[in-house]
Scaffold this motif. Sequence first.
Motif, short mmCIF file in Angstrom:
data_model
loop_
_atom_site.label_atom_id
_atom_site.label_comp_id
_atom_site.label_asym_id
_atom_site.label_seq_id
_atom_site.Cartn_x
_atom_site.Cartn_y
_atom_site.Cartn_z
N ALA A 178 0.98 -1.30 -0.11
CA ALA A 178 -0.27 0.04 -0.34
C ALA A 178 0.74 1.23 0.29
CB ALA A 178 -1.11 -0.10 1.00
N GLU A 179 2.44 1.06 0.57
CA GLU A 179 2.89 2.48 0.87
C GLU A 179 3.36 2.72 -0.49
OE1 GLU A 179 4.92 1.21 4.12
OE2 GLU A 179 2.98 1.69 5.86
N VAL A 180 3.30 1.64 -1.96
CA VAL A 180 4.31 2.07 -2.47
C VAL A 180 3.32 3.29 -3.22
CG1 VAL A 180 4.67 1.60 -5.24
CG2 VAL A 180 5.44 -0.03 -2.65
N PHE A 181 1.92 2.77 -2.98
CA PHE A 181 0.89 3.97 -3.70
C PHE A 181 0.91 5.29 -3.06
CE2 PHE A 181 -0.03 -0.08 -5.13
CZ PHE A 181 0.30 -0.02 -6.73
N ASP A 182 0.87 6.59 -3.87
CA ASP A 182 0.54 8.13 -3.38
C ASP A 182 -0.96 8.23 -2.83
OD1 ASP A 182 3.00 8.79 -3.05
OD2 ASP A 182 2.79 9.60 -5.20
N TYR A 183 -1.72 8.63 -1.65
CA TYR A 183 -3.04 9.47 -2.43
C TYR A 183 -2.96 9.81 -2.96
CZ TYR A 183 -3.88 7.15 3.04
OH TYR A 183 -4.19 6.77 3.24
N GLN A 184 -3.44 9.71 -3.43
CA GLN A 184 -4.59 10.52 -4.33
C GLN A 184 -6.07 11.25 -3.81
OE1 GLN A 184 -4.71 6.75 -7.21
NE2 GLN A 184 -4.59 8.44 -8.69
N LEU A 185 -6.72 12.08 -5.17
CA LEU A 185 -7.55 12.45 -4.24
C LEU A 185 -8.86 11.76 -3.75
CD1 LEU A 185 -8.97 15.77 -3.86
CD2 LEU A 185 -9.84 15.35 -6.10
N LEU A 186 -9.24 11.20 -4.34
CA LEU A 186 -9.98 9.73 -3.72
C LEU A 186 -9.52 8.47 -3.79
CD1 LEU A 186 -12.96 10.84 -6.79
CD2 LEU A 186 -12.95 12.17 -4.53
N THR A 187 -8.93 8.20 -3.38
CA THR A 187 -7.99 7.15 -2.83
C THR A 187 -8.77 6.31 -2.06
OG1 THR A 187 -5.82 8.14 -3.08
CG2 THR A 187 -6.66 6.12 -1.59
N GLY A 188 -9.60 5.26 -2.33
CA GLY A 188 -10.96 4.35 -1.18
C GLY A 188 -11.32 4.78 -0.79
N LYS A 189 -11.89 5.84 -1.52
CA LYS A 189 -13.04 6.05 -1.41
C LYS A 189 -14.43 5.63 -2.65
CE LYS A 189 -12.45 9.30 1.88
NZ LYS A 189 -11.72 8.47 1.80
N ALA A 266 -25.46 1.46 0.14
CA ALA A 266 -25.70 0.99 1.15
C ALA A 266 -24.45 0.31 1.21
CB ALA A 266 -26.59 -0.39 1.67
N ASP A 267 -23.55 0.35 0.83
CA ASP A 267 -21.96 -0.37 0.43
C ASP A 267 -21.16 0.94 0.63
OD1 ASP A 267 -20.40 -2.00 -0.03
OD2 ASP A 267 -20.33 -2.56 -1.79
N ASP A 268 -21.45 1.74 1.46
CA ASP A 268 -19.88 2.27 2.73
C ASP A 268 -19.83 3.21 1.36
OD1 ASP A 268 -18.03 2.93 4.27
OD2 ASP A 268 -16.90 1.91 3.29
N CYS A 269 -21.15 4.33 0.32
CA CYS A 269 -20.88 5.32 -0.57
C CYS A 269 -20.40 6.67 0.05
CB CYS A 269 -22.04 5.00 -1.43
SG CYS A 269 -22.25 6.77 -2.66
N ALA A 270 -19.40 6.96 -0.07
CA ALA A 270 -19.03 8.71 0.47
C ALA A 270 -19.57 9.97 -0.92
CB ALA A 270 -17.21 8.01 0.21
N ILE A 271 -19.55 9.30 -2.23
CA ILE A 271 -20.47 10.09 -3.07
C ILE A 271 -21.23 9.74 -4.11
CG2 ILE A 271 -18.77 12.29 -5.05
CD1 ILE A 271 -16.40 11.55 -3.20
N PHE A 272 -22.06 10.67 -3.57
CA PHE A 272 -23.27 10.14 -5.51
C PHE A 272 -23.06 11.37 -6.30
CE2 PHE A 272 -27.97 9.08 -6.71
CZ PHE A 272 -27.40 8.06 -7.31
N ILE A 273 -23.03 10.62 -7.30
CA ILE A 273 -22.98 11.59 -8.68
C ILE A 273 -24.16 11.36 -9.23
CG2 ILE A 273 -21.84 12.98 -10.28
CD1 ILE A 273 -19.14 12.25 -9.15
N ALA A 274 -25.17 12.04 -9.09
CA ALA A 274 -26.38 11.57 -10.37
C ALA A 274 -26.52 12.38 -11.79
CB ALA A 274 -27.98 11.90 -9.43
N THR A 275 -26.19 11.37 -12.86
CA THR A 275 -25.54 12.29 -14.55
C THR A 275 -26.86 11.77 -14.90
OG1 THR A 275 -23.49 11.65 -13.75
CG2 THR A 275 -24.19 12.94 -15.59
N ALA A 276 -27.77 11.04 -14.36
CA ALA A 276 -28.54 9.95 -15.49
C ALA A 276 -29.65 10.72 -15.72
CB ALA A 276 -28.95 9.15 -14.67
N ALA A 277 -30.40 10.76 -16.94
CA ALA A 277 -31.53 11.82 -16.90
C ALA A 277 -32.53 11.01 -16.95
CB ALA A 277 -31.60 12.37 -18.49
N VAL A 278 -32.88 10.80 -15.60
CA VAL A 278 -34.00 9.32 -15.42
C VAL A 278 -35.16 10.09 -15.62
CG1 VAL A 278 -35.75 8.67 -13.45
CG2 VAL A 278 -33.04 9.43 -13.40
N ALA A 279 -36.59 9.21 -16.34
CA ALA A 279 -37.66 9.42 -16.60
C ALA A 279 -38.76 9.86 -15.59
CB ALA A 279 -38.96 8.66 -17.52
#
Length: 399
Positions: A178-189, A266-279
């Motif tokens: 894990a330590e080989v990789f840098d933290y990124q903006l959304l790492t693990g989210k 319900a599965d540990d969601c941190a960020i939800f983005i609703a791009t869909a054009a829902v009827a």
Amino acid sequence: MERLANKRILLGITGGIAAYKAAELVRQLRDADADVQVVMTEAACEFITPLTMQALSGHTVHTDLLDPRAEAGMGHIELARWADLILIAPASADFMARFAHGHGNDLLSTLCLATGAPIAVAPAMNQQMWADRATQKNLLILQEKGVHVFGPGSGDQACGENGAGRMLEPEELAQHAAEVFDYQLLTGKHVVITAGPSRESIDPVRYITNKSSGKMGFALAEIAAEAGARVTLIAGPVNLPTPSRVTRVEVMTAREMYDAALAAVADDCAIFIATAAVADYRPAVTADHKIKKSTEEIHLTLVKNPDIVAAVAGHEHKPFTVGFAAETQDVIASARTKLAKKGLDMIATNDVSGQNVGFNSDNNAVTVIWPGGHKVLPLASKRQIAKQLIELIGIRYQG
Ligand code: PMT
């Protein structure tokens, strides 16, 4: 360990008694949401079976350099390109010697030559072999090449001796990886994105839908994965390939999208983005058979679909919730109303009255609004807009 999320680890196993610990290592890496493929040398197969490693990794195990079946699927060059990290555990004295001197006489040593990814070795051998001048020279060569060396540890050895040469425990190895990789903006989210239209059936051959192509949502999914997130993309019926490292859930109707969204939240969601054009509405009844053309007029009764993004924003474990607004008039004011009414943290509004932005176009231009601020993202490709938007979302989410 969250830095391992979404990372592709190629685990090389060489011949040694510590090979049995590779099974637990795969489990640790997968628990941290890494994707693991295994390459075994001929000697490794004497200590642990490829079948075991296949069952644990969920992928076919690679053993041969010249295997026509493997080359037809994922060839060795592709495998070398696939990896974000090659981790060789256990690394025998023989393997370290061959690797140090640039040999390519089996699949694993060839992959090490062909990859651009970082490589790590976890030495495991008898303490005399570890102390031997040749092994120590090879170690120096590998370190000079930039190879990460995890361990070895010291203690009782399988051969009955005591000293340096024990492979580190799987948990320690996973931590080092894990330590080989840098933290990124959304790492693990966990980021959940809806994309595309919904399709609401009138009868077996007709339906109500809209012009959404899914391009905006798919671009966001791709960029979020590149920013280190574990991405679930809930896609309506669209004709686009799934971006790399993204889990796609296919749905047809708004109600299917609603169920999939709430399950993903319900599965540990941190960020939800609703791009869909829902009827917003669906036919109250779907006819079992094709409706005949018998009368001059036909009347459809439509009923309201559930509002997915509002339900997510009202969830007891509410993620950071971002909506989109497709508007043709009063663009900013209407988006502000939706932001408040749906309980969102942020909304990206696009004026879809023109040809060059919004539905089906490769470009977009949006104004992002949140309580107390806004930012204009002028006309650019959907990938560029996605990049700016994901950065903004990441910053505001962390803030
Ligand atoms: O797919 P493309 O061709 O790339 O086009 C992209 C896009 C134009 C579809 C996209 O940029 C966009 O604007 N998406 C939102 C479209 C929309 O339905 O907007 P809306 O203003 O009707 O809905 C507001 C928000 O509520 C949206 O986040 C929508 O996903 C959500 N919603 C709406 C209705 C509903 N029943 N459930 C919802 O979650």
